[in-house]
Enzyme design. Sequence first.
Site, PDB file in Angstrom:
ATOM      1  N   ALA A   1       3.663   0.188   2.781  1.00 28.10           N
ATOM      2  CA  ALA A   1       2.755   1.027   3.570  1.00 28.10           C
ATOM      3  C   ALA A   1       1.561   0.235   4.128  1.00 28.10           C
ATOM      4  CB  ALA A   1       2.258   2.182   2.716  1.00 28.10           C
TER       5      ALA A   1
ATOM      6  N   ARG B   1      10.947   7.070  11.950  1.00 33.02           N
ATOM      7  CA  ARG B   1      10.359   7.909  10.902  1.00 33.02           C
ATOM      8  C   ARG B   1       9.044   8.531  11.403  1.00 33.02           C
ATOM      9  NH1 ARG B   1      10.162   4.852   5.405  1.00 33.02           N
ATOM     10  NH2 ARG B   1       9.815   6.986   4.689  1.00 33.02           N
TER      11      ARG B   1
ATOM     12  N   GLU C   1       9.058 -10.172   9.558  1.00 36.68           N
ATOM     13  CA  GLU C   1       8.708  -8.902   8.920  1.00 36.68           C
ATOM     14  C   GLU C   1      10.004  -8.128   8.692  1.00 36.68           C
ATOM     15  OE1 GLU C   1       5.758  -6.700  11.102  1.00 36.68           O
ATOM     16  OE2 GLU C   1       6.289  -4.816  10.123  1.00 36.68           O
TER      17      GLU C   1
ATOM     18  N   TYR D   1      15.668   4.315   1.261  1.00 36.21           N
ATOM     19  CA  TYR D   1      15.501   2.893   0.937  1.00 36.21           C
ATOM     20  C   TYR D   1      16.746   2.231   0.327  1.00 36.21           C
ATOM     21  CZ  TYR D   1      10.662   4.061   1.892  1.00 36.21           C
ATOM     22  OH  TYR D   1       9.503   4.487   2.504  1.00 36.21           O
TER      23      TYR D   1
ATOM     24  N   HIS E   1      11.732  -4.443   7.041  1.00 35.48           N
ATOM     25  CA  HIS E   1      11.615  -3.106   6.430  1.00 35.48           C
ATOM     26  C   HIS E   1      12.995  -2.592   6.088  1.00 35.48           C
ATOM     27  CE1 HIS E   1       7.390  -2.862   7.169  1.00 35.48           C
ATOM     28  NE2 HIS E   1       7.625  -3.380   8.366  1.00 35.48           N
TER      29      HIS E   1
ATOM     30  N   PRO F   1       3.391  -2.828  -1.959  1.00 32.14           N
ATOM     31  CA  PRO F   1       3.350  -1.657  -2.825  1.00 32.14           C
ATOM     32  C   PRO F   1       4.621  -0.815  -2.825  1.00 32.14           C
ATOM     33  CG  PRO F   1       1.374  -1.755  -1.479  1.00 32.14           C
ATOM     34  CD  PRO F   1       2.246  -2.897  -1.061  1.00 32.14           C
ATOM     35  N   ASN F   2       4.980  -0.413  -4.021  1.00 36.24           N
ATOM     36  CA  ASN F   2       6.089   0.519  -4.297  1.00 36.24           C
ATOM     37  C   ASN F   2       7.475  -0.081  -4.110  1.00 36.24           C
ATOM     38  OD1 ASN F   2       4.424   2.842  -4.940  1.00 36.24           O
ATOM     39  ND2 ASN F   2       3.858   2.811  -2.779  1.00 36.24           N
TER      40      ASN F   2
ATOM     41  N   ASN G   1       7.496  -7.876   3.569  1.00 33.79           N
ATOM     42  CA  ASN G   1       7.588  -6.423   3.683  1.00 33.79           C
ATOM     43  C   ASN G   1       6.376  -5.899   2.922  1.00 33.79           C
ATOM     44  OD1 ASN G   1       8.041  -3.710   3.607  1.00 33.79           O
ATOM     45  ND2 ASN G   1      10.125  -3.837   2.797  1.00 33.79           N
TER      46      ASN G   1
ATOM     47  N   ARG H   1      13.747   4.730  -5.894  1.00 36.67           N
ATOM     48  CA  ARG H   1      12.865   5.521  -5.040  1.00 36.67           C
ATOM     49  C   ARG H   1      13.602   5.978  -3.775  1.00 36.67           C
ATOM     50  NH1 ARG H   1       8.868   2.171  -1.155  1.00 36.67           N
ATOM     51  NH2 ARG H   1       7.562   3.840  -0.391  1.00 36.67           N
TER      52      ARG H   1
END
Length: 143
Positions: free
Chosen positions: A74, A104, A95, A22, A97, A9-10, A71, A17
């Site tokens: 969320a 964070r 994985e 990012y 990110h 998502p996103n 990835n 964004r």
Amino acid sequence: MKILILNGPNLNLTGKRDPKVYGKISFEELEKMIKEKYPLVDVTLFQTNHEGEIIDKLQSEAEEYDGLVINAGALTHTSIAIADALESVKIPKLEVHLSHIFSREEYRRISMLAPYCDGLISGLGMNGYLVAIQYLYARYANR
Ligand code: DQA
């Protein structure tokens, strides 16, 4: 060699964004970078905003590839369902990110998926995907 990059998502908004977190590079641009850097690797990029579509992809297609980069956005922090699906996929898995999830918010420091991956790359922006491909390529070449 075939690699599947699964984005959740996103991540379709990457480039626009929150660029401070990012980065400014879109996945279309990353695709071009991958083709230039790894012309011999057949890389498929798939993005979805839907948890079930990630699970379907893991169940139905992932093992047709020689390596997986995931990835889950969320969903990384919440999805036991994706973790379960990932556990059954028996190919090298990383994985990734874009942001440094451990620096964070507290809730981003947990990954449901990490125990089912061979490693985790976090905080390198789009370079993280290139590093992941490099690792998977080397592993495939030395299999
Ligand atoms: C992300 C980190 C997640 O916490 C966030 O929800 C994302 C992107 C990353 O690539 O940095 O959507 O997975």
